[in-house]
Design a protein around this motif. Structure first.
Motif, PDB file in Angstrom:
ATOM      1  N   CYS A 499       0.858  -1.180   0.000  1.00 55.06           N
ATOM      2  CA  CYS A 499       0.000   0.000   0.000  1.00 55.06           C
ATOM      3  C   CYS A 499       0.893   1.228   0.000  1.00 55.06           C
ATOM      4  O   CYS A 499       1.802   1.358   0.829  1.00 55.06           O
ATOM      5  CB  CYS A 499      -0.903  -0.009   1.242  1.00 55.06           C
ATOM      6  N   SER A 511      -5.920  -5.107  -2.022  1.00 51.92           N
ATOM      7  CA  SER A 511      -5.256  -3.858  -2.445  1.00 51.92           C
ATOM      8  C   SER A 511      -5.683  -3.472  -3.846  1.00 51.92           C
ATOM      9  O   SER A 511      -4.866  -3.129  -4.684  1.00 51.92           O
ATOM     10  CB  SER A 511      -3.738  -4.012  -2.383  1.00 51.92           C
ATOM     11  N   VAL A 529      -3.575   1.420  -3.090  1.00 54.31           N
ATOM     12  CA  VAL A 529      -3.700   1.539  -1.630  1.00 54.31           C
ATOM     13  C   VAL A 529      -4.577   0.404  -1.109  1.00 54.31           C
ATOM     14  O   VAL A 529      -5.337  -0.230  -1.868  1.00 54.31           O
ATOM     15  CB  VAL A 529      -4.312   2.898  -1.217  1.00 54.31           C
ATOM     16  N   CYS A 530      -4.496   0.163   0.183  1.00 58.99           N
ATOM     17  CA  CYS A 530      -5.321  -0.873   0.795  1.00 58.99           C
ATOM     18  C   CYS A 530      -6.722  -0.337   1.092  1.00 58.99           C
ATOM     19  O   CYS A 530      -6.973   0.870   0.994  1.00 58.99           O
ATOM     20  CB  CYS A 530      -4.665  -1.394   2.061  1.00 58.99           C
TER      21      CYS A 530
END
Length: 621
Positions: A499, A511, A529-530
């Protein structure tokens, strides 16, 4: 030069040439020294002395004569210096005239006499003929301008004035060098010839006849009024004679010549071999065809007659050096700034510190310093960007030294300059985009090296590169055992994702979100990003895939234009992949690019793939 004179020269040059007839009963003592193409006819000093008929140790001076065709230059030389004998052939034909430069020796006065083609001569090579006249004037001690005009025309003053300027500008360095080689006490270049203007009229009074001012003073006043200078000449004299009924009275003119021969204050007699060497040196330096479309005819002796004909490929400015300057290993030069041309990539970066110290050191964007090995140089590039390395100052710049706020190198460490591009010279072949392709080459190098020891190099290389270049807040791949989102253990071949916001490792399913993360230095573009960071509002694929989209240097032939190997012409297929030669940028097959070489001129310090033709070229340098 007046338009009327140019038209007259063009008209006369179109007339057919009739060869001069020699009297078989007389022994002709003049010989062709330089032809109309500026070619010296005598191969060496010995042949020159033999044709002249004088001894090598005899001190001589050189007299040359100029003027318009039909003004009796050859006739004047015969009657003044050779007692009327036809040493220089004359002809009553209206289309016959002197072609080239003819020479004879007057043993009584110790004069090498040069008869030249008239300013309105019949030669078709007008530009080369005018340059030849100045070369003759440059080796002369006495230069006579013969005219039968009832009044002295402006062309006379413009010819001599521009000849003086061209002599000082273009011939002085060559004559100075010759003086040094010959060991002369007085350099030839410092003292130009003495000029004698010899006018013969039939109805008009001679210059200065009314006694208001000496003729020489009136002559200089005409030069001044026309904006011309005679600085190159040691003296300028006027001699006039009025011929109401023939024959012409040459007595005053002959006396003036005798005085100039005896005058050693300005120029002393020299050996004939030095005369030949001077003419030979000028002939070798200032030679070659002169294209009419490259000559701006604003004077008798424009700079184009004597300067290098090469022009900058980018801005079309002419080289300012003299002709054949590359024989002295002097590079092309031009005044003024050049303009940038994308196809030549002629913008260079100069180390500012070295420049301020009086040295011009060009720096080239590279993936790594010359002391780095390919592995760690690759890692440093992928994280810290391209490198500018000066051989004197070391590494002076990295393009991504900081996450944010990196300064452009041109604002601090380098001085940009657009260089002129000359035909046959090495082009400016590197740019910032090269660095991206060098990273890709580095990845391939690492993969190939790993493949020699491992059956699955891609995963190991990807993990190694990621750990080497990862930001400090990223968790190392070696420490990621389970997904930080779902807590599932990673399988052996499963890919781990980071991330960009929190730096933890996640599986693909955890993710899938993307958003800009400018606070981490990722700019305004969305990145991986997560789920948690995406919810809070808070991508590194393989390095090879990331770089490949921007990796092609400008000088490479685009992939879609490459259908066959540039060397063997075999078509590319799935079994015959295409490769780019890092030296020439052409597409070649694997069999035609089996060797690696460094290509510093392109910014590749380490061995890279090049085609066999470039291998041969590089090895021959």
């Amino acid at each position: 030069m007046s338009e009327m004179l140019l038209k007259e020269m063009e008209a006369v040059s179109s007339l057919p040439l009739l060869p001069k007839k020699e009297d078989p009963g007389s022994e002709r003592r003049s010989f062709l020294l330089v032809d109309e193409n500026e070619t010296l006819q005598e191969k060496d000093e010995a042949q020159f002395l033999q044709k002249l008929g004088c001894s090598p140790g005899q001190g001589v001076k050189v007299l040359s004569i100029f003027g318009n065709t039909g003004d009796g230059k050859s006739h004047t030389l015969n009657h003044v210096l050779f007692d009327g004998e036809e040493v220089f052939v004359t002809s009553p034909s209206p289309t016959s005239c002197t072609i080239g430069v003819w020479a004879a020796y007057d043993q009584h006065l110790g004069l090498v006499v040069l008869d030249t083609e008239g300013l309105l001569g019949a030669s078709t090579q007008m530009n080369q003929r005018m340059r030849l006249l100045l070369k003759v004037l440059a080796v002369s001690d006495i230069a006579v301008y013969r005219t039968r005009a009832e009044r002295l025309h402006n062309d006379l003053f413009q010819f001599l004035g521009t000849a003086s300027a061209a002599y000082l500008k273009h011939f002085t360095p060559q004559l100075r060098a010759l003086s040094s080689r010959c060991g002369l006490d007085v350099p030839l270049s410092n003292l130009g010839p003495a000029v004698v203007v010899f006018q013969e009229t039939s109805r008009t009074q001679l210059l200065g006849h009314d006694g208001t001012a000496p003729a020489d003073v009136l002559l200089q006043k005409r030069f001044h009024d026309l904006g011309q200078s005679t600085e190159a000449f040691s003296s300028v004299q006027y001699v006039g004679t009025q011929t109401v009924t023939p024959p012409t009275d040459y007595s005053q003119f002959l006396e003036t010549i005798r005085q100039q021969v005896k005058n050693t204050a300005s120029r002393a007699p020299r050996q004939p071999a030095i005369v030949f060497s001077a003419l030979q040196a000028l002939s070798e330096r200032f030679c070659g065809e002169i294209s009419d479309d490259k000559v701006s005819m604003y004077s008798f002796f424009p700079d184009e007659y004597f300067t290098c004909p090469s022009v900058c490929l980018s801005c079309n400015v002419r080289c300012k050096n003299g002709m054949n300057h590359q024989k002295d290993r002097v590079p092309h030069m031009a005044d003024g700034l050049c303009q940038y041309a994308h196809q030549y990539s002629n913008k260079v970066l100069i180390c500012k510190r070295c420049y301020e110290g009086g040295r011009e050191v060009i720096v080239v964007p590279k993936t790594s310093a010359s002391t780095d090995n390919p592995w760690f140089g690759l890692a440093k590039y992928a994280w810290s960007g391209y490198v500018l390395e000066c051989p004197n100052c070391g590494i002076i710049y990295r393009s991504r030294q900081y996450w944010m706020g990196n300064q452009d190198p041109e604002s601090g460490v380098v001085r940009p300059e657009v260089k002129h591009v000359w035909q046959g010279s090495e082009a400016f072949q590197t740019d910032h985009q090269n660095a991206a392709q060098r990273v890709l080459d580095g990845v391939n190098y690492v993969i190939q090296s790993m493949a020699e020891y491992s059956a699955g190099p891609t995963k190991a290389v990807t993990a190694w590169i990621t750990d080497q270049v990862a930001p400090p807040y990223w968790r190392p791949n070696a420490e990621i055992i389970v997904c930080h989102g779902c807590n599932r253990e990673f399988e052996e071949a499963e890919r781990k994702h980071h991330c960009r916001s929190c730096g933890e490792g996640f599986c693909q399913a955890c993710s899938t979100r993307s958003m800009p993360v400018p606070e981490r230095g990722w700019g305004s573009s969305p990145v991986r990003v997560c789920e948690a960071c995406h919810r809070q509002g808070g991508a590194l694929q393989t390095v090879q895939g990331f770089v490949k989209g921007v990796a092609r240097p400008d000088y490479w032939v685009p992939d879609h234009e490459i259908t066959e190997c540039h060397q063997c012409s075999k078509g590319f297929t799935s079994s015959i992949p295409k490769h780019h030669c890092r030296a020439c940028g052409q597409g070649v097959c694997g069999n035609c690019s089996t060797q690696n070489r460094p290509v510093p001129s392109r910014g590749w310090d380490h061995p890279v793939r090049i085609c066999d033709a470039c291998v041969t070229h590089l090895d021959s340098q």
